[in-house]
Design a protein around this motif. Structure first.
Motif, PDB file in Angstrom:
ATOM      1  N   LEU A 191      -1.200  -3.221  -6.976  1.00  0.00           N
ATOM      2  CA  LEU A 191      -0.794  -3.264  -5.573  1.00  0.00           C
ATOM      3  C   LEU A 191      -1.088  -4.611  -4.924  1.00  0.00           C
ATOM      4  O   LEU A 191      -0.312  -5.088  -4.090  1.00  0.00           O
ATOM      5  N   ALA A 229       0.825  -1.210   0.000  1.00  0.00           N
ATOM      6  CA  ALA A 229       0.000   0.000   0.000  1.00  0.00           C
ATOM      7  C   ALA A 229       0.858   1.259   0.000  1.00  0.00           C
ATOM      8  O   ALA A 229       0.511   2.269  -0.629  1.00  0.00           O
ATOM      9  N   MET A 288      -6.631  -0.300  -3.295  1.00  0.00           N
ATOM     10  CA  MET A 288      -5.667  -1.227  -3.878  1.00  0.00           C
ATOM     11  C   MET A 288      -6.305  -1.929  -5.072  1.00  0.00           C
ATOM     12  O   MET A 288      -7.305  -2.627  -4.933  1.00  0.00           O
TER      13      MET A 288
END
Length: 240
Positions: free
Chosen positions: A142, A44, A138
């Motif tokens: 990610l 993140a 996300m």
């Protein structure tokens, strides 16, 4: 790593597949069980943040908050991450980074986060889709990166960012999000890159070859000195 001289003012450099594998292997640093939450946190915080800065933040989270929980006051967290006086956020971070850290902690406490991704590409892509739908902030890139951090040479997913899009001639906005069209574009680009990586170095995991291509694209774009591939040690989820 030696440099090949082009002329007195210009130097051309590239990292090799062997150097890339060695640098990425350092993400396995540490003797603890891999932490699900720390892996997601590390990913993140990587959004538009340099790896060296990202790593520093991960070390702070691992030491102060992994077992003690994030502070209720977000300003306290921002200060702990090294925010300089007069600034709203620590270097490279935005409110979306902070919000994602707290969202991930909440999901983890609820038992919703996992890396039960399966063994095949199709299984891992299905797992990724579930995590993308679950985690605010996300998307495919990610979540793919989180799986790499958690278990680097097990993952069959690729992390497709700006530099891959540049070298492939793809508009990043077409795959950087959660809409059906963006996810479809991500899957198509991932398929293309998997074939590319397997053709180049079939003996290495595609994620390693993709990382080599990424770094060499950065070198060609003047964003890296090319001295060596940056170590991934500090974003390890086994070091806490």
């Amino acid at each position: 790593m030696k440099k090949q001289k082009v002329n007195s003012n210009t130097e051309k450099t590239q990292v090799t597949i062997q150097e890339t594998f060695a640098a990425m292997s350092e993400i396995l640093h540490g003797d603890k069980e891999p932490s699900v939450l720390l892996a997601f946190w590390a990913s993140a915080l990587s959004k538009r943040v340099k790896l060296t800065i990202n790593g520093g933040y991960v070390r702070i989270l691992a030491e102060k908050y992994l077992f003690n929980g994030l502070p209720e006051n977000q300003e306290e967290l921002k200060d702990a991450l090294g925010r300089k006086p007069g600034n709203r956020f620590p270097s490279g971070l935005m409110q979306s980074h902070i919000d994602c850290l707290y969202a991930l902690e909440k999901l983890h406490k609820a038992g919703a986060l996992n890396f039960d991704a399966g063994d095949t590409l199709a299984e891992q892509q299905a797992w990724r889709e579930k995590m993308v739908n679950l985690i605010p902030g996300m998307a495919c890139k990610l979540v793919s990166w989180a799986l790499f951090i958690y278990n680097p040479f097990y993952t069959k997913l690729l992390t497709i960012d700006t530099w891959h899009c540049k070298r492939l001639g793809i508009d990043q906005e077409k795959l950087a999000g959660k809409t059906k069209a963006q996810v479809a574009c991500y899957l198509a680009t991932e398929k293309r890159m998997l074939a590319e990586c397997t053709a180049l170095y079939p003996e290495y995991p595609p994620v390693v070859t993709a990382a080599m291509l990424w770094e060499n694209a950065r070198i060609a774009g003047g964003e890296s000195d090319g001295q060596a591939y940056t170590s991934h040690k500090e974003i390890s989820c086994r070091w806490y």
